[in-house]
Write an enzyme that holds these catalytic residues in place. Sequence first.
Site, PDB file in Angstrom:
ATOM      1  N   GLU A 150      41.684  77.022 -32.382  1.00 51.58           N
ATOM      2  CA  GLU A 150      41.442  75.594 -32.384  1.00 51.58           C
ATOM      3  C   GLU A 150      39.958  75.302 -31.571  1.00 51.58           C
ATOM      4  O   GLU A 150      39.959  76.134 -30.308  1.00 51.58           O
ATOM      5  CB  GLU A 150      42.453  74.784 -31.605  1.00 51.58           C
ATOM      6  CG  GLU A 150      42.256  73.352 -31.331  1.00 51.58           C
ATOM      7  CD  GLU A 150      43.351  72.780 -30.405  1.00 51.58           C
ATOM      8  OE1 GLU A 150      44.359  72.482 -30.993  1.00 51.58           O
ATOM      9  OE2 GLU A 150      42.976  72.589 -29.197  1.00 51.58           O
TER      10      GLU A 150
ATOM     11  N   ASP B 201      39.614  70.105 -34.024  1.00 51.68           N
ATOM     12  CA  ASP B 201      40.227  69.154 -33.243  1.00 51.68           C
ATOM     13  C   ASP B 201      39.590  67.802 -32.680  1.00 51.68           C
ATOM     14  O   ASP B 201      38.641  68.052 -31.920  1.00 51.68           O
ATOM     15  CB  ASP B 201      41.057  69.924 -32.240  1.00 51.68           C
ATOM     16  CG  ASP B 201      42.122  68.665 -31.611  1.00 51.68           C
ATOM     17  OD1 ASP B 201      42.806  68.130 -32.357  1.00 51.68           O
ATOM     18  OD2 ASP B 201      42.240  68.894 -30.427  1.00 51.68           O
TER      19      ASP B 201
ATOM     20  N   ARG C  78      77.227  54.405 -39.524  1.00 47.02           N
ATOM     21  CA  ARG C  78      75.918  54.479 -38.682  1.00 47.02           C
ATOM     22  C   ARG C  78      75.513  55.932 -38.790  1.00 47.02           C
ATOM     23  O   ARG C  78      74.191  56.004 -38.665  1.00 47.02           O
ATOM     24  CB  ARG C  78      76.516  53.817 -37.303  1.00 47.02           C
ATOM     25  CG  ARG C  78      75.052  53.684 -36.435  1.00 47.02           C
ATOM     26  CD  ARG C  78      73.780  53.533 -37.053  1.00 47.02           C
ATOM     27  NE  ARG C  78      73.866  52.241 -37.685  1.00 47.02           N
ATOM     28  CZ  ARG C  78      72.973  51.847 -38.654  1.00 47.02           C
ATOM     29  NH1 ARG C  78      71.979  52.648 -38.730  1.00 47.02           N
ATOM     30  NH2 ARG C  78      73.228  50.695 -39.216  1.00 47.02           N
TER      31      ARG C  78
ATOM     32  N   LYS D 220      45.163  77.693 -28.443  1.00 46.64           N
ATOM     33  CA  LYS D 220      44.358  76.281 -28.394  1.00 46.64           C
ATOM     34  C   LYS D 220      43.619  76.100 -27.079  1.00 46.64           C
ATOM     35  O   LYS D 220      43.436  77.459 -26.627  1.00 46.64           O
ATOM     36  CB  LYS D 220      45.821  75.218 -28.200  1.00 46.64           C
ATOM     37  CG  LYS D 220      46.833  75.138 -29.407  1.00 46.64           C
ATOM     38  CD  LYS D 220      47.952  74.579 -29.091  1.00 46.64           C
ATOM     39  CE  LYS D 220      47.797  73.018 -28.905  1.00 46.64           C
ATOM     40  NZ  LYS D 220      47.209  72.358 -30.083  1.00 46.64           N
TER      41      LYS D 220
ATOM     42  N   LYS E  70      55.112  68.045 -33.515  1.00 46.43           N
ATOM     43  CA  LYS E  70      55.369  66.646 -32.474  1.00 46.43           C
ATOM     44  C   LYS E  70      56.802  66.253 -33.288  1.00 46.43           C
ATOM     45  O   LYS E  70      56.792  65.285 -34.074  1.00 46.43           O
ATOM     46  CB  LYS E  70      54.253  65.923 -32.812  1.00 46.43           C
ATOM     47  CG  LYS E  70      53.035  66.482 -32.048  1.00 46.43           C
ATOM     48  CD  LYS E  70      51.885  65.654 -32.069  1.00 46.43           C
ATOM     49  CE  LYS E  70      50.739  66.279 -31.325  1.00 46.43           C
ATOM     50  NZ  LYS E  70      49.419  65.499 -31.669  1.00 46.43           N
TER      51      LYS E  70
END
Length: 296
Positions: free
Chosen positions: A204, A225, A108, A175, A143
Amino acid sequence: MKRAYTTPVSQLLTEDYYPLAKMAWEEDCPEEDITSVSLFPPDKKTVAYLNAREEGILCGSGVLEVLRSLSQEDLSSKFFFQDGERFKAGDTIAELQGSLLVLLRIERILLNFLQYLSGIATETAKVVDRFGSRGLMILDTRKTLPGYRKLAKYAVYCGGGSNHRLNLSEMAMIKDNHLVLFEHASIPVKKIRERFPGRLVELEIDSLDQLDDALKADPDVLLLDNFNLEDTKKAIEIARSEKPRTRIECSGRITPEKLEALSGFNGVGVSMGYLTHTTRFLDLGLDIRTDHSWDL
């Protein structure tokens, strides 16, 4: 296309797998595999085959070396495909020989790593096959599952995608939560370049209203974005006219229709978080050979 903004994750070492594989080893069997040790003697050897139940791109084969080390058993293997290679449904990807108890214990864990990473590589390849040859740079993001960052980005690379920054230290990315604290975008861009000369700076923006100020800041990469398609086209045209050396990247609301349209702008980067945060496990199986007549 370039495979990364910074250093691409083009290979994994044993130490890259080790912490996660060791954690999985201890999590999955803290004492004994009570099913297997009850059914089979400890000295039994067997052969197992890693089989593909659907087509895909292999990724993660190096985890087997860590599992071999953790088991402290003589476990041999032969892979018929390498990371980054395509296989078809029904193909045998690898042959493993050794202790039956060990093969049952690692089954597994081995599949979890291979199915997850091969799933990322396979999904990336689907996008790259369709749009990469038409001039788009298909990028990953940060992410990723905690701890799996390097492995997930390696999987994107194996699928033919390009790597964005691996971490916050590799390159700067200004950002909206940074930009809101400054009157003009040129201020944070200048501050970063003064403190970290030579590092790439990405800026951004999320509307055309910010474009003029952003271009005056002269970032290395301009990220559009959540732009709609009409504004995306307009921003790219203006940026390439005024700052032809600035790289353009798009993110957010990336639909197949938008990718189709963006492929007309050669060299645009497209960062796609779903490559790593919503990937389906690829269907692989580890099958023990059954042509034995053991006296159990």
